[in-house]
Structures are given as C-alpha cells and as structure tokens.
Design a protein around this motif. Structure first.
Motif, PDB file in Angstrom:
ATOM      1  N   TYR A 138      10.060  14.979 -63.341  1.00 41.74           N
ATOM      2  CA  TYR A 138      10.007  14.295 -62.051  1.00 41.74           C
ATOM      3  C   TYR A 138      11.305  14.569 -61.310  1.00 41.74           C
ATOM      4  CZ  TYR A 138      10.013  10.512 -58.602  1.00 41.74           C
ATOM      5  OH  TYR A 138      10.077   9.798 -57.442  1.00 41.74           O
TER       6      TYR A 138
ATOM      7  N   GLN B 236      13.541  14.138 -57.421  1.00 40.95           N
ATOM      8  CA  GLN B 236      13.630  13.418 -56.155  1.00 40.95           C
ATOM      9  C   GLN B 236      15.030  13.557 -55.578  1.00 40.95           C
ATOM     10  OE1 GLN B 236      12.586   9.283 -56.416  1.00 40.95           O
ATOM     11  NE2 GLN B 236      12.617   8.948 -54.221  1.00 40.95           N
TER      12      GLN B 236
ATOM     13  N   ASP C 268      20.057  17.069 -56.263  1.00 37.22           N
ATOM     14  CA  ASP C 268      18.865  16.275 -56.508  1.00 37.22           C
ATOM     15  C   ASP C 268      18.776  15.886 -57.982  1.00 37.22           C
ATOM     16  OD1 ASP C 268      18.430  16.796 -53.913  1.00 37.22           O
ATOM     17  OD2 ASP C 268      16.495  17.789 -54.145  1.00 37.22           O
TER      18      ASP C 268
ATOM     19  N   ASN D  44       7.427  18.264 -50.153  1.00 37.71           N
ATOM     20  CA  ASN D  44       6.810  18.293 -51.479  1.00 37.71           C
ATOM     21  C   ASN D  44       6.819  19.681 -52.102  1.00 37.71           C
ATOM     22  OD1 ASN D  44       4.488  16.025 -50.059  1.00 37.71           O
ATOM     23  ND2 ASN D  44       6.160  15.465 -51.405  1.00 37.71           N
TER      24      ASN D  44
ATOM     25  N   GLN E 225      11.128  15.764 -52.503  1.00 39.78           N
ATOM     26  CA  GLN E 225      10.334  15.194 -53.587  1.00 39.78           C
ATOM     27  C   GLN E 225       9.271  16.204 -54.005  1.00 39.78           C
ATOM     28  OE1 GLN E 225       8.584  11.376 -52.821  1.00 39.78           O
ATOM     29  NE2 GLN E 225       8.160  10.973 -54.961  1.00 39.78           N
TER      30      GLN E 225
END
Length: 244
Positions: free
Chosen positions: A28, A30, A47, A120, A126
C-alpha cells in the motif's frame, strides 16, 4: 483500536494465490510524509509504501505474524525507551527482527489537481495498484541518521533481533521515521517478510501542571499534612496551577 495521533486502517479480504508464481508482494502506498520529519533528507517528497512479501516457492500454508502493539505517539528526550515491537505467529514459525529502510512507492502526480497527472498511477499520490518492485529507499540525513540508526541517541536506539524490543535513549527533539521488518522462517527457510513503517515523535515532556492542595503542612513537597480534631469529614481545596 487507535491512540491519539495514530490512525489505524484494516483491509480485510480473501485472495487465493496461484502456485505458478514464486513470490507475492502485498503493498500500500500513499503521499505524503510530514515535511517536518527530522531524520530524512527530503521528507515531503518521500511517499510511504508498506508491504509484505510472501515467498510462495514451497506452496506452504501460512499465517503472517501479527504485531502486538500499536506505535506509541511520543517519547521523551533523555528517557530510555522500552517499546515492544514484537509480533506473534500462530503457526509457531521463527521470527527475526531488524531495522530496515522505509520505501518510496509512488510520486506527486495528481497532487496539484486536474492536469497534474493521474493520482492513482504508479507515480501518483495514491497508486492503485502500487508500483512493481524494486522500490526506492528513503534517504536519511547522514551521517547522524541511517536506516539502522534512525533515531541516533545515547545509547543508540536499537532493536533486539529475537524479541523485537526497541531500546535506547533519544536525545533530540523531532519526528523520526522508523522502518522495522520481521522475517518469518519455517524449518530454516524464509517464507514471509512483513514490514512496518511508522513515525516516532520525541517531544518535550516537562510537566506544566503543578499539583497542589491546601494543607496545614507539607513534607518534601510531596506529602500533605492535615490537622483535624474530632471531624470525620475533611474538605480538600484544589490549588493546582499551570507553571509559567
């Protein structure tokens, strides 16, 4: 559960992994880290990417280790840390802990609104899905800080290889990114690596409240003495105040 200043997210689903691939990465990413972080060279453009790597070459059934404690919000400078970063494994596999470099997985695309890129995409704020490996390590402010000495200190803040206990005495106020990995072994074979990326805050912990009550006398500024004659009820007058 959560602690003040700590956000906790849970992602729950079931995925059946085919046997054809030897390794799987579940991650993950972000944007963005705090610009005020002390131990990174470019925190606002670094990030956050956290992941688990499943070594599937043996086709074993496995449950990942589970960390027992949430990260604590802050520590005090000059006071020793005793933070249990250990994990439990219901399969009884051997766990080995170490500091590791937090990863960067993504970028700043999409941070400026329409026309600034796909938020994205692989280089977005993200990424969905995340970028494929290899991942870039964050850059620590050397020579004071490094991935294996992320908070410096005297003695140096370190992690116990076999228990996951983090100890040491931080000396500097600030915000410190710390990466921890736990490697899972079964019969001497590495079958899983789980990474945690979090921020330790070292804050001034000096008390600003002076606790005090009205009394007839005090001993060592800690024990308050009252004189009463036949009365079974004593009224306490709160004289606590904020220290300037």
């Amino acid at each position: 559960g959560s602690l003040p200043g700590v956000q906790v997210f849970y992602y729950c689903t079931t995925i059946t992994l085919p046997q054809s691939c030897s390794d799987w990465i579940i991650g993950y990413g972000q944007c963005c880290r705090n610009s005020t972080i002390t131990n990174l060279a470019s925190p606002s453009s670094s990030d956050q990417y956290v992941y688990a790597m499943i070594n599937n070459q043996n086709g074993v059934c496995n449950n990942s280790p589970s960390f027992t404690n949430l990260p604590v919000p802050y520590f005090c400078p000059g006071q020793e840390i005793f933070y249990n970063h250990g994990a439990v494994d219901i399969d009884g596999d051997s766990l080995v802990y170490e500091f590791t470099s937090p990863k960067i997985g993504g970028g700043l695309a999409g941070a400026g609104g329409p026309g600034s890129g796909d938020p994205n995409g692989c280089q977005g704020v993200q990424p969905i899905p995340g970028c494929a490996p290899p991942y870039t390590n964050v850059r620590f402010r050397s020579p004071v800080y490094s991935f294996d000495q992320p908070m410096a200190g005297d003695p140096i803040v370190s992690i116990d290889t076999f228990t996951g206990l983090i100890t040491g005495v931080p000396q500097t106020l600030g915000q410190f990114v710390v990466g921890v990995s736990v490697k899972e072994y079964r019969n001497g074979v590495l079958i899983n690596t789980l990474n945690r990326d979090f921020q330790f805050n070292v804050e001034d912990c000096e008390s600003t409240v002076v606790a005090q009550i009205q009394s007839d006398n005090t001993v060592n500024d800690q024990n308050y003495l009252f004189t009463t004659c036949g009365e079974q009820t004593i009224d306490f007058v709160n004289e606590s105040f904020l220290e300037a």
